[in-house]
Design a protein around this motif. Structure first.
Motif, PDB file in Angstrom:
ATOM      1  N   ARG A 163     -50.448 117.794  72.919  1.00  0.00           N
ATOM      2  CA  ARG A 163     -49.226 117.240  72.329  1.00  0.00           C
ATOM      3  C   ARG A 163     -47.998 117.573  73.173  1.00  0.00           C
ATOM      4  N   GLU A 164     -47.985 118.771  73.756  1.00  0.00           N
ATOM      5  CA  GLU A 164     -46.847 119.210  74.563  1.00  0.00           C
ATOM      6  C   GLU A 164     -46.961 118.771  76.019  1.00  0.00           C
ATOM      7  N   GLY A 165     -48.090 118.170  76.379  1.00  0.00           N
ATOM      8  CA  GLY A 165     -48.273 117.726  77.759  1.00  0.00           C
ATOM      9  C   GLY A 165     -48.511 118.875  78.722  1.00  0.00           C
ATOM     10  N   ILE A 166     -49.113 119.941  78.235  1.00  0.00           N
ATOM     11  CA  ILE A 166     -49.362 121.124  79.065  1.00  0.00           C
ATOM     12  C   ILE A 166     -50.800 121.095  79.554  1.00  0.00           C
ATOM     13  N   ALA A 167     -50.971 121.307  80.839  1.00  0.00           N
ATOM     14  CA  ALA A 167     -52.311 121.410  81.404  1.00  0.00           C
ATOM     15  C   ALA A 167     -52.399 122.736  82.146  1.00  0.00           C
ATOM     16  N   LYS A 179     -55.849 123.589  72.009  1.00  0.00           N
ATOM     17  CA  LYS A 179     -56.035 122.391  72.837  1.00  0.00           C
ATOM     18  C   LYS A 179     -55.189 121.234  72.327  1.00  0.00           C
ATOM     19  N   ARG A 180     -55.127 121.058  71.011  1.00  0.00           N
ATOM     20  CA  ARG A 180     -54.322 119.980  70.440  1.00  0.00           C
ATOM     21  C   ARG A 180     -52.832 120.198  70.729  1.00  0.00           C
ATOM     22  N   LYS A 181     -52.358 121.429  70.581  1.00  0.00           N
ATOM     23  CA  LYS A 181     -50.950 121.755  70.854  1.00  0.00           C
ATOM     24  C   LYS A 181     -50.620 121.503  72.332  1.00  0.00           C
ATOM     25  N   MET A 182     -51.528 121.921  73.229  1.00  0.00           N
ATOM     26  CA  MET A 182     -51.290 121.717  74.655  1.00  0.00           C
ATOM     27  C   MET A 182     -51.259 120.229  74.991  1.00  0.00           C
TER      28      MET A 182
END
Length: 139
Positions: free
Chosen positions: A58-62, A53-56
């Motif tokens: 940070r990368e702006g991925i939903a 969740k943190r990586k997503m």
């Protein structure tokens, strides 16, 4: 550069040796966050997917189910059509959206129901014309 694991040596032993050698060279000294609790431990409720969740984030991925993603795309497309520079662009935007909606209507993916039907292109163009006519011109 990491050396290759020699044949006959277990991976665990090889990895342990690589870590010990890196520690001896001081490669783990002064790393950011050293001595601080791991982010997941600092949170009040443990979530085993915290790092994903943190990586997503940070990368702006939903990640949305396909039907919800298409609903969002429909909302964004209609907003773009409302301010499009020409009727041709409005028609292309809505027609492309309708293709995606029809595709999902006839081949429903897993997840919540779509709840959309194709838009009337002429109606969207009519609304676009009305908004455009009501806008003050910059002269």
């Amino acid at each position: 550069m990491t050396e290759r694991k020699p044949p006959g040596v277990s991976f665990e032993s090889f990895a342990d040796k690589q870590i010990r050698d890196a520690q001896a060279r001081g490669e783990f000294a002064n790393l950011p966050g050293a001595g601080e609790p791991a982010p997941a431990v600092a949170e009040t409720e443990y979530d085993e997917l915290w790092w994903i969740k943190r990586k997503m984030a940070r990368e702006g991925i939903a990640v949305l189910p396909p039907t919800l993603a298409l609903r969002k795309e429909a909302e964004d497309t209609l907003a773009a059509a409302a301010v499009a520079p020409s009727e041709r662009v409005v028609r292309r935007l809505v027609e492309d959206l309708n293709v995606k909606i029809r595709d999902m209507m006839f081949k429903p993916p897993p997840g919540p129901p779509l709840g959309l039907k194709p838009y009337d292109v002429d109606e969207v163009v009519r609304e676009w014309r009305e908004r455009r006519a009501a806008r003050p011109t910059a002269d």
